[in-house]
Design a protein around this motif. Structure first.
Motif, PDB file in Angstrom:
ATOM      1  N   PHE A  72     -20.644  -0.713   9.647  1.00 47.95           N
ATOM      2  CA  PHE A  72     -20.232   0.074   8.914  1.00 47.95           C
ATOM      3  C   PHE A  72     -19.680  -0.871   7.370  1.00 47.95           C
ATOM      4  O   PHE A  72     -19.061  -1.579   7.854  1.00 47.95           O
ATOM      5  N   THR A  73     -19.820  -1.012   6.706  1.00 48.58           N
ATOM      6  CA  THR A  73     -20.439  -1.510   5.417  1.00 48.58           C
ATOM      7  C   THR A  73     -19.310  -0.894   4.116  1.00 48.58           C
ATOM      8  O   THR A  73     -19.905  -0.890   2.967  1.00 48.58           O
ATOM      9  N   HIS A  78     -18.529   1.046  -8.199  1.00 49.53           N
ATOM     10  CA  HIS A  78     -17.278   0.988  -9.604  1.00 49.53           C
ATOM     11  C   HIS A  78     -16.695  -0.589  -9.477  1.00 49.53           C
ATOM     12  O   HIS A  78     -15.894  -0.464 -10.237  1.00 49.53           O
ATOM     13  N   GLY A  79     -17.417  -1.396  -9.001  1.00 52.59           N
ATOM     14  CA  GLY A  79     -16.791  -2.480  -8.902  1.00 52.59           C
ATOM     15  C   GLY A  79     -16.322  -3.033  -7.552  1.00 52.59           C
ATOM     16  O   GLY A  79     -15.509  -4.471  -7.339  1.00 52.59           O
ATOM     17  N   TYR A  80     -15.410  -2.163  -6.804  1.00 53.73           N
ATOM     18  CA  TYR A  80     -14.969  -2.397  -6.091  1.00 53.73           C
ATOM     19  C   TYR A  80     -16.014  -3.061  -4.269  1.00 53.73           C
ATOM     20  O   TYR A  80     -16.518  -2.308  -4.139  1.00 53.73           O
ATOM     21  N   VAL A  81     -15.385  -3.937  -3.340  1.00 50.37           N
ATOM     22  CA  VAL A  81     -16.080  -4.299  -2.686  1.00 50.37           C
ATOM     23  C   VAL A  81     -14.901  -3.578  -1.473  1.00 50.37           C
ATOM     24  O   VAL A  81     -15.492  -4.883  -0.542  1.00 50.37           O
ATOM     25  N   THR A  82     -13.566  -3.548  -0.969  1.00 47.78           N
ATOM     26  CA  THR A  82     -12.662  -3.852  -0.318  1.00 47.78           C
ATOM     27  C   THR A  82     -13.856  -2.435   0.595  1.00 47.78           C
ATOM     28  O   THR A  82     -14.101  -0.653   0.384  1.00 47.78           O
ATOM     29  N   LYS A  83     -13.663  -2.933   1.900  1.00 48.27           N
ATOM     30  CA  LYS A  83     -14.535  -1.390   3.493  1.00 48.27           C
ATOM     31  C   LYS A  83     -13.472  -0.286   3.511  1.00 48.27           C
ATOM     32  O   LYS A  83     -12.461  -0.301   3.097  1.00 48.27           O
ATOM     33  N   LEU A  84     -14.355   0.694   3.216  1.00 43.01           N
ATOM     34  CA  LEU A  84     -13.403   2.171   3.070  1.00 43.01           C
ATOM     35  C   LEU A  84     -13.020   2.070   4.473  1.00 43.01           C
ATOM     36  O   LEU A  84     -13.605   2.200   5.399  1.00 43.01           O
ATOM     37  N   SER A  85     -11.167   3.132   4.806  1.00 40.20           N
ATOM     38  CA  SER A  85     -10.807   3.888   5.467  1.00 40.20           C
ATOM     39  C   SER A  85     -11.233   5.279   4.912  1.00 40.20           C
ATOM     40  O   SER A  85     -11.917   5.457   4.635  1.00 40.20           O
ATOM     41  N   LYS A 118      -9.144   4.859 -11.191  1.00 39.31           N
ATOM     42  CA  LYS A 118      -7.346   4.738 -11.513  1.00 39.31           C
ATOM     43  C   LYS A 118      -6.533   4.912 -10.565  1.00 39.31           C
ATOM     44  O   LYS A 118      -6.341   3.629  -9.970  1.00 39.31           O
ATOM     45  N   LEU A 119      -6.482   6.249  -9.830  1.00 38.04           N
ATOM     46  CA  LEU A 119      -5.594   5.881  -8.488  1.00 38.04           C
ATOM     47  C   LEU A 119      -6.329   5.727  -7.308  1.00 38.04           C
ATOM     48  O   LEU A 119      -5.678   5.236  -7.177  1.00 38.04           O
ATOM     49  N   TYR A 120      -7.725   5.613  -7.346  1.00 37.25           N
ATOM     50  CA  TYR A 120      -8.284   4.142  -6.457  1.00 37.25           C
ATOM     51  C   TYR A 120      -7.711   2.955  -6.721  1.00 37.25           C
ATOM     52  O   TYR A 120      -6.811   2.688  -5.653  1.00 37.25           O
ATOM     53  N   LYS A 121      -7.808   2.673  -8.140  1.00 37.83           N
ATOM     54  CA  LYS A 121      -7.462   0.887  -7.922  1.00 37.83           C
ATOM     55  C   LYS A 121      -6.061   0.960  -7.142  1.00 37.83           C
ATOM     56  O   LYS A 121      -5.464   0.069  -7.134  1.00 37.83           O
ATOM     57  N   GLU A 122      -4.980   1.794  -8.255  1.00 39.80           N
ATOM     58  CA  GLU A 122      -3.704   1.468  -7.921  1.00 39.80           C
ATOM     59  C   GLU A 122      -3.257   2.030  -6.733  1.00 39.80           C
ATOM     60  O   GLU A 122      -1.768   1.911  -5.996  1.00 39.80           O
ATOM     61  N   PHE A 123      -3.466   2.546  -5.413  1.00 40.96           N
ATOM     62  CA  PHE A 123      -3.323   3.794  -4.882  1.00 40.96           C
ATOM     63  C   PHE A 123      -3.884   3.736  -3.056  1.00 40.96           C
ATOM     64  O   PHE A 123      -2.981   3.621  -2.576  1.00 40.96           O
ATOM     65  N   ILE A 124      -5.109   4.212  -3.034  1.00 43.85           N
ATOM     66  CA  ILE A 124      -6.393   4.130  -2.377  1.00 43.85           C
ATOM     67  C   ILE A 124      -6.766   2.618  -1.962  1.00 43.85           C
ATOM     68  O   ILE A 124      -6.761   2.509  -0.284  1.00 43.85           O
ATOM     69  N   GLU A 125      -6.376   1.960  -2.625  1.00 44.90           N
ATOM     70  CA  GLU A 125      -7.255   0.466  -2.236  1.00 44.90           C
ATOM     71  C   GLU A 125      -6.911  -0.020  -0.829  1.00 44.90           C
ATOM     72  O   GLU A 125      -7.281  -0.910   0.331  1.00 44.90           O
ATOM     73  N   ALA A 126      -5.421  -0.238  -1.147  1.00 45.75           N
ATOM     74  CA  ALA A 126      -5.003  -0.553  -0.335  1.00 45.75           C
ATOM     75  C   ALA A 126      -4.571   0.180   0.624  1.00 45.75           C
ATOM     76  O   ALA A 126      -4.018  -0.456   1.836  1.00 45.75           O
ATOM     77  N   ASP A 131      -5.574  -0.910   6.577  1.00 46.82           N
ATOM     78  CA  ASP A 131      -6.278  -0.275   7.824  1.00 46.82           C
ATOM     79  C   ASP A 131      -7.329  -0.961   8.431  1.00 46.82           C
ATOM     80  O   ASP A 131      -7.371  -1.157   9.093  1.00 46.82           O
ATOM     81  N   ASN A 132      -8.473  -1.892   6.849  1.00 41.78           N
ATOM     82  CA  ASN A 132      -8.899  -2.429   7.685  1.00 41.78           C
ATOM     83  C   ASN A 132      -8.962  -4.013   7.866  1.00 41.78           C
ATOM     84  O   ASN A 132      -9.729  -4.843   8.355  1.00 41.78           O
ATOM     85  N   GLY A 133      -7.349  -4.238   7.832  1.00 41.23           N
ATOM     86  CA  GLY A 133      -6.837  -5.185   8.236  1.00 41.23           C
ATOM     87  C   GLY A 133      -7.385  -6.495   7.357  1.00 41.23           C
ATOM     88  O   GLY A 133      -7.904  -7.671   7.557  1.00 41.23           O
ATOM     89  N   ILE A 134      -7.945  -5.691   5.677  1.00 47.79           N
ATOM     90  CA  ILE A 134      -8.010  -7.309   4.744  1.00 47.79           C
ATOM     91  C   ILE A 134      -6.585  -7.890   3.904  1.00 47.79           C
ATOM     92  O   ILE A 134      -5.920  -6.966   3.359  1.00 47.79           O
ATOM     93  N   ASN A 135      -6.323  -8.835   4.481  1.00 40.59           N
ATOM     94  CA  ASN A 135      -6.076  -9.959   3.402  1.00 40.59           C
ATOM     95  C   ASN A 135      -5.872  -9.465   1.952  1.00 40.59           C
ATOM     96  O   ASN A 135      -6.184  -9.645   1.802  1.00 40.59           O
TER      97      ASN A 135
END
Length: 328
Positions: A72-73, A78-85, A118-126, A131-135
């Protein structure tokens, strides 16, 4: 009478991502009255209409949104590379509809997409990263203090402790508390961005469009009312394709508490203390009549010792400070 839908997720210890995913799904008309099944039994999950965070399948066509399986990748794009939960997956596929419902605009409205991003950047991405253990920072940097008050941390505290009863009834009840917690904060943030952040962006955008009417250089902005401007300014400079040689150096706005005007030097970045062009060094740390005499500008009140901000009793005086500062 329509049969109520069923949402499935895993039982046992719960996390922020599926608590939020379930809450968001229940805000959609399709799942507004959906029941919740918390289990890892495949047969029970197969009976659900939509499954999040369990089942080892990501397939929107089948309404399956897990992210734990090998290979799963998926990312938001939109420029974000954090794996989704599971929260990110639900938000990616249903977020625009959620935003549109909240602000009562069509899904196709550009404002919906702006707030969705905006809400992905400020809320969801964290939530996704946690959850995926990304520092958040490189691992060779040691934090100076512990941060245990994040949304993900507060959700984890709602799980029964190791030495407390953890029956399915207790765990399910605590999960609902966690889901309510995450959803409440999600919508608080969305409401803020829709009702405060977005109107501020409009003010900054209008000021930037008329910047050369203020001064031919285009490097001075005037806001007739104060609003949060730093983030918007940098984003809009990029979106509007403003050349670096015309980037804003000073912004002027009223200080409503003292009925005076402020002149602030724009930072090299939204969070930087260093300025693109600080106010003139001879003015720094000088106040009132001494500053007016030194600069030749009536009504000066102060310039900070670092040169990042100053003041004048009038808008015209603040403008003259900005114009003179451009010449240094």
């Amino acid at each position: 009478m329509a049969v109520a839908k069923a949402i499935g997720t895993h039982d046992g210890t719960f996390h922020c991502d599926e608590a939020l995913a379930v809450y968001l799904l229940r805000q959609l008309p399709t799942y507004a009255n959906a029941s919740l099944t918390r289990t890892r039994e495949p047969a029970k999950l197969d009976s659900c209409d939509i499954v999040v965070d369990v089942g080892s399948v990501y397939d929107p066509s089948k309404q399956r949104y897990d992210h734990h399986q090998r290979g799963f990748t998926e990312v938001f794009g939109h420029g974000y590379v954090t794996k989704l939960s599971s929260a990110g997956l639900v938000y990616k596929h249903f977020g625009k509809e959620l935003v549109a419902l909240r602000i009562k605009k069509p899904v196709e409205d550009p404002i919906v997409e702006l707030l969705w991003l905006k809400l992905y950047k400020e809320f969801i991405e964290a939530v996704d990263a946690n959850d995926n253990g990304i520092n958040q920072y490189p691992t060779d940097i040691e934090a100076r203090y512990r941060l245990n008050t994040s949304l993900s941390s507060r959700v984890s505290y709602l799980n029964p402790a190791w030495n407390e009863p953890a029956t399915s009834d207790i765990s399910d009840a605590q999960f609902l508390k966690a889901s309510e917690l995450t959803g409440k904060e999600f919508y608080e943030r969305l409401d803020y961005y829709a009702k405060a952040w977005l109107p501020a962006r409009d003010i900054i955008e209008r000021a930037m469009e008329s910047r050369k009417d203020v001064d031919p250089s285009g490097r001075i902005l005037v806001f007739e009312t104060f609003c949060p401007w730093k983030e918007h300014l940098f984003e809009l400079e990029n979106e509007m394709g403003i050349p670096e040689a015309e980037n804003t150096l000073y912004v002027l706005y009223p200080d409503t508490s003292s009925h005076t005007w402020r002149i602030q030097a724009v930072g090299v970045s939204p969070n930087s203390f260093a300025s693109r062009k600080a106010l003139p060094e001879p003015w720094r740390g000088v106040r009132d009549d001494d500053l007016s005499t030194l600069s030749g500008i009536p009504g000066c009140t102060f310039v900070h010792a670092s040169g990042f901000i100053g003041g004048n009793k009038t808008k015209e005086g603040a403008m003259e400070m900005a114009r003179q500062a451009l010449k240094f």
